[in-house]
Design an enzyme around this catalytic site. Structure first.
Site, PDB file in Angstrom:
ATOM      1  N   LYS A  13       0.858  -1.191   0.000  1.00 17.53           N
ATOM      2  CA  LYS A  13       0.000   0.000   0.000  1.00 17.53           C
ATOM      3  C   LYS A  13       0.892   1.238   0.000  1.00 17.53           C
ATOM      4  O   LYS A  13       2.037   1.218   0.457  1.00 17.53           O
ATOM      5  CB  LYS A  13      -0.939   0.015   1.208  1.00 17.53           C
ATOM      6  CG  LYS A  13      -0.261   0.002   2.592  1.00 17.53           C
ATOM      7  CD  LYS A  13       0.168   1.343   3.087  1.00 17.53           C
ATOM      8  CE  LYS A  13       0.850   1.256   4.458  1.00 17.53           C
ATOM      9  NZ  LYS A  13       1.581   2.511   4.813  1.00 17.53           N
ATOM     10  N   MET A 102      11.825  -4.424   4.042  1.00 15.65           N
ATOM     11  CA  MET A 102      11.385  -4.251   5.424  1.00 15.65           C
ATOM     12  C   MET A 102      11.688  -2.817   5.856  1.00 15.65           C
ATOM     13  O   MET A 102      12.700  -2.242   5.472  1.00 15.65           O
ATOM     14  CB  MET A 102      12.110  -5.248   6.328  1.00 15.65           C
ATOM     15  CG  MET A 102      11.805  -6.691   5.978  1.00 15.65           C
ATOM     16  SD  MET A 102      12.660  -7.867   7.054  1.00 15.65           S
ATOM     17  CE  MET A 102      12.320  -9.409   6.195  1.00 15.65           C
ATOM     18  N   SER A 110       2.295  -6.523   7.343  1.00 14.79           N
ATOM     19  CA  SER A 110       0.861  -6.524   7.612  1.00 14.79           C
ATOM     20  C   SER A 110       0.096  -7.175   6.465  1.00 14.79           C
ATOM     21  O   SER A 110      -0.866  -7.924   6.685  1.00 14.79           O
ATOM     22  CB  SER A 110       0.359  -5.089   7.818  1.00 14.79           C
ATOM     23  OG  SER A 110       0.927  -4.519   8.978  1.00 14.79           O
ATOM     24  N   ASP A 143      -2.395  -2.001  10.635  1.00 18.25           N
ATOM     25  CA  ASP A 143      -2.586  -1.988   9.184  1.00 18.25           C
ATOM     26  C   ASP A 143      -3.199  -3.278   8.643  1.00 18.25           C
ATOM     27  O   ASP A 143      -3.681  -3.303   7.508  1.00 18.25           O
ATOM     28  CB  ASP A 143      -1.252  -1.755   8.475  1.00 18.25           C
ATOM     29  CG  ASP A 143      -0.771  -0.316   8.585  1.00 18.25           C
ATOM     30  OD1 ASP A 143      -1.548   0.533   9.071  1.00 18.25           O
ATOM     31  OD2 ASP A 143       0.373  -0.041   8.186  1.00 18.25           O
TER      32      ASP A 143
END
Length: 289
Positions: A13, A102, A110, A143
């Site tokens: 996202k 990461m 998430s 999230d």
């Protein structure tokens, strides 16, 4: 019963904007944001076992299996099934193809957890609704419910309040500045803006160009100069900003050719890629079967 579910997408996202509008008495920050799904992410593979063990069959540097959100998500779902009085479901082997960095602000961990809940709800024939899976997911992180929600969303509170929102069809160029940003460190900074004016969803929908800002960006740029360098470089092509608490930086384009032209010019010191905006999570149909 289906025993294998391969090539399960765990999309990233982007935060099209991210405002910090307050802070609760328990220390949690109150946010407003629009979360945009994109067609780049990790890929997970699930294979049911003959015993009850939950195992990760791939190694992830710096992430022990026991602390991996993927394993924790599978165990939470297994526990929830047992709590309903059902028989303990068989175990599963989970393989993770990690494509997202990461500490990049892309929601990778998430999203992996959400994909695990969606896939195993289907494989184990658990029958949990979207809302029930979201309630399980929030135990893993703020999230996670968004990725189970499965739509681009106007997000408020600590991430638990979501309204589906239609976003423009766009392409994005994303730069990985080469640093990993600890989210807690950014939110702990005294210089973080915590009183941005509250906006309405109509304000975002009515904006002719890029809306708002990322309140975390100024702090992240100060602590991690490569982020500032990437933002400054990408700004020559439009409104460039950081996503989440960093470190990834993005810029939106109206068509793929524009994105390709910018991508071709990214300095070799950075890893960069393009992605297309998604309207729905690729696994949304699993909750309708």
């Amino acid at each position: 019963m289906t025993r294998v579910l391969n090539n399960c997408a765990a999309p990233a996202k982007l935060n099209l904007f991210l405002h910090v509008v307050g802070r609760r008495a328990d220390g949690y920050h109150l946010l407003q944001s629009v979360f945009q799904l994109i067609d780049r992410g990790d890929v997970l593979h699930f294979s049911l076992r003959d015993d009850e063990a939950i195992c990760r069959s791939t190694e992830l540097a710096g992430v022990p299996a026991e602390s991996d959100l993927v394993i924790r998500a599978a165990r939470l779902l297994q526990t929830a099934i047992i709590a309903r009085g059902a028989k303990t479901p068989v175990g599963v082997d989970i393989a993770v193809e990690k494509k997202l960095p990461m500490g990049g602000g892309l929601g990778g961990g998430s999203s992996d957890a959400a994909t695990t809940l969606l896939a195993l709800n289907h494989l184990w024939q658990a029958g949990f609704s979207r809302e029930e899976l979201m309630q399980i997911g929030v135990k893993l992180g703020a999230d996670v419910p968004f990725f189970i929600f499965g739509r681009n969303a106007f997000v408020e509170g600590i991430g638990e309040a979501m309204q589906a929102v239609d976003t423009p069809s766009r392409w994005f160029v994303v730069i990985e500045p080469g640093v990993s940003v600890p989210t807690q460190q950014i939110f702990a900074e005294t210089g973080l803006t915590r009183d941005t004016k509250v906006v309405k969803i109509a304000d975002f929908l009515g904006a002719a160009t890029s809306f708002g800002k990322n309140d975390l960006q100024v702090v992240a740029e100060k602590l991690f100069p490569p982020i500032a360098d990437a933002v400054k470089w990408l700004q020559q092509f439009g409104e460039a900003r950081m996503t989440g608490s960093g470190a990834c930086v993005f810029c939106g384009f109206t068509d793929e050719r524009q994105a390709d032209a910018a991508l071709d010019q990214v300095p070799a010191q950075w890893k960069a890629w393009k992605a297309r905006a998604l309207d729905h999570h690729p696994l949304a149909q699993l909750l309708q079967s």
